[in-house]
Write a protein that holds these residues in place. Sequence first.
Motif, PDB file in Angstrom:
ATOM      1  N   CYS A  49      43.678   5.099  24.113  1.00 28.50           N
ATOM      2  CA  CYS A  49      42.280   5.112  24.517  1.00 28.50           C
ATOM      3  C   CYS A  49      41.552   3.850  24.041  1.00 28.50           C
ATOM      4  O   CYS A  49      40.793   3.233  24.808  1.00 28.50           O
ATOM      5  N   CYS A  61      35.284  11.011  17.145  1.00 32.28           N
ATOM      6  CA  CYS A  61      36.064  10.346  18.186  1.00 32.28           C
ATOM      7  C   CYS A  61      36.009  11.162  19.482  1.00 32.28           C
ATOM      8  O   CYS A  61      35.841  10.610  20.572  1.00 32.28           O
ATOM      9  N   ASP A 120      44.772   7.931  20.417  1.00 29.83           N
ATOM     10  CA  ASP A 120      43.764   6.986  19.903  1.00 29.83           C
ATOM     11  C   ASP A 120      44.116   5.556  20.317  1.00 29.83           C
ATOM     12  O   ASP A 120      43.248   4.782  20.727  1.00 29.83           O
ATOM     13  N   CYS A 131      34.633   9.814  23.021  1.00 24.55           N
ATOM     14  CA  CYS A 131      35.525   9.859  24.191  1.00 24.55           C
ATOM     15  C   CYS A 131      34.859  10.615  25.346  1.00 24.55           C
ATOM     16  O   CYS A 131      34.977  10.205  26.503  1.00 24.55           O
ATOM     17  N   CYS A 142      37.982   5.343  18.346  1.00 22.45           N
ATOM     18  CA  CYS A 142      39.421   5.630  18.489  1.00 22.45           C
ATOM     19  C   CYS A 142      40.239   4.839  17.474  1.00 22.45           C
ATOM     20  O   CYS A 142      41.177   5.372  16.878  1.00 22.45           O
ATOM     21  N   CYS A 154      42.086  12.201  25.244  1.00 21.20           N
ATOM     22  CA  CYS A 154      41.892  11.877  23.827  1.00 21.20           C
ATOM     23  C   CYS A 154      40.809  12.783  23.231  1.00 21.20           C
ATOM     24  O   CYS A 154      40.947  13.250  22.101  1.00 21.20           O
TER      25      CYS A 154
END
Lengths: 108, 108, 108, 108
Positions: A46, A93, A43, A97, A20, A78
Amino acid sequence: MAEKQYENAMKALHECMEACNYCFDSCLKEDDVKMMAGCIRLDRECADMCGYLEAAISRNSPYISELASVCAKICDDCAEECAKHDHDHCQKCAEACRKCAEECRKIA
Amino acid sequence: MAEKQYENAMKALHECMEACNYCFDSCLKEDDVKMMAGCIRLDRECADMCGYLEAAISRNSPYISELASVCAKICDDCAEECAKHDHDHCQKCAEACRKCAEECRKIA
Amino acid sequence: MAEKQYENAMKALHECMEACNYCFDSCLKEDDVKMMAGCIRLDRECADMCGYLEAAISRNSPYISELASVCAKICDDCAEECAKHDHDHCQKCAEACRKCAEECRKIA
Amino acid sequence: MAEKQYENAMKALHECMEACNYCFDSCLKEDDVKMMAGCIRLDRECADMCGYLEAAISRNSPYISELASVCAKICDDCAEECAKHDHDHCQKCAEACRKCAEECRKIA
């Protein structure tokens, strides 16, 4: 050092925090930053929450379950936002996540 | 995801954050908590700073060098305090702090 | 700078963060630190969460409600633990935690 | 609750944290987000460090001076970047950063 039951969560949280923050930095360098505004915001949310939960687990916080539940929700959001963008940092990412959300739900 | 040059620092910071928070939790459970007061205080300082620097490195912060310099000092102090105590968690924390201080100095 | 609706919560969170950290420091200086171990642990949990929520509110985080719900619970627990001890710093901390829990529930 | 000598710094840090996070949120909503990329990055750096130092002061950290020195530098940079932009949130943020840098230097 954290207990065995949290090993997978700790790993997922750490990788998600890194992914993130890397995505945050990369989004700010993109040509079309405006398109990435939602990504930049999430981002940060998170990465901060994953870092917070990592620390909480490692100090044996009594609130791991409650924090993991909030963290799972943030990771989900996210992941959804990042998945919309083709950039490699966004796709990676989103994957980090999703894994993290799954591990968070296991300890929530 | 952070750049190659920070890989060792990231690993050392993460292990130090975990060792310090584990030591914080363990010290609070010892019979003689009073003797561990300095350790408890420095464990928190050190864990928080290591976590902060990890996040800063992963978001490509322009202040890695300055933060690493402060972090090295905190790690040194925490290592010195923990080394005084025979508890396994203190000895392991002292070792993690020493390694982390060394890595921080390389990037400071 | 945060929106009007969060003004009271921001004030309560800030006072609670300060009271908890002051209590943390004071507990570590007491003669009977062992008796304060639960207080020390919860002071850190509560101070960290209040600080985190303050920052989240000020950046207009989409997760204020979820975080406030967790924060209220932590404040409740810290208030209950601190209220058991006669030290001035514990009594003041208990009061700050109770006020903060109340404000957190309003925005949760 | 923090000692008298830190009262002004605590106030300046809190206002700066709020102004930077408000500016972060506002920059992400601007039409020309690309132009605000440097501001967004520094707003986060500055808000996080101010929040960290506030917490450190309130827990009577032994590292207030070192942290304040780093914080002053970050505030200076954020003030300089924000001052370039005419948006009200940027101008107010620049002012809060300048005040905070000054207070940080007094305790560094």
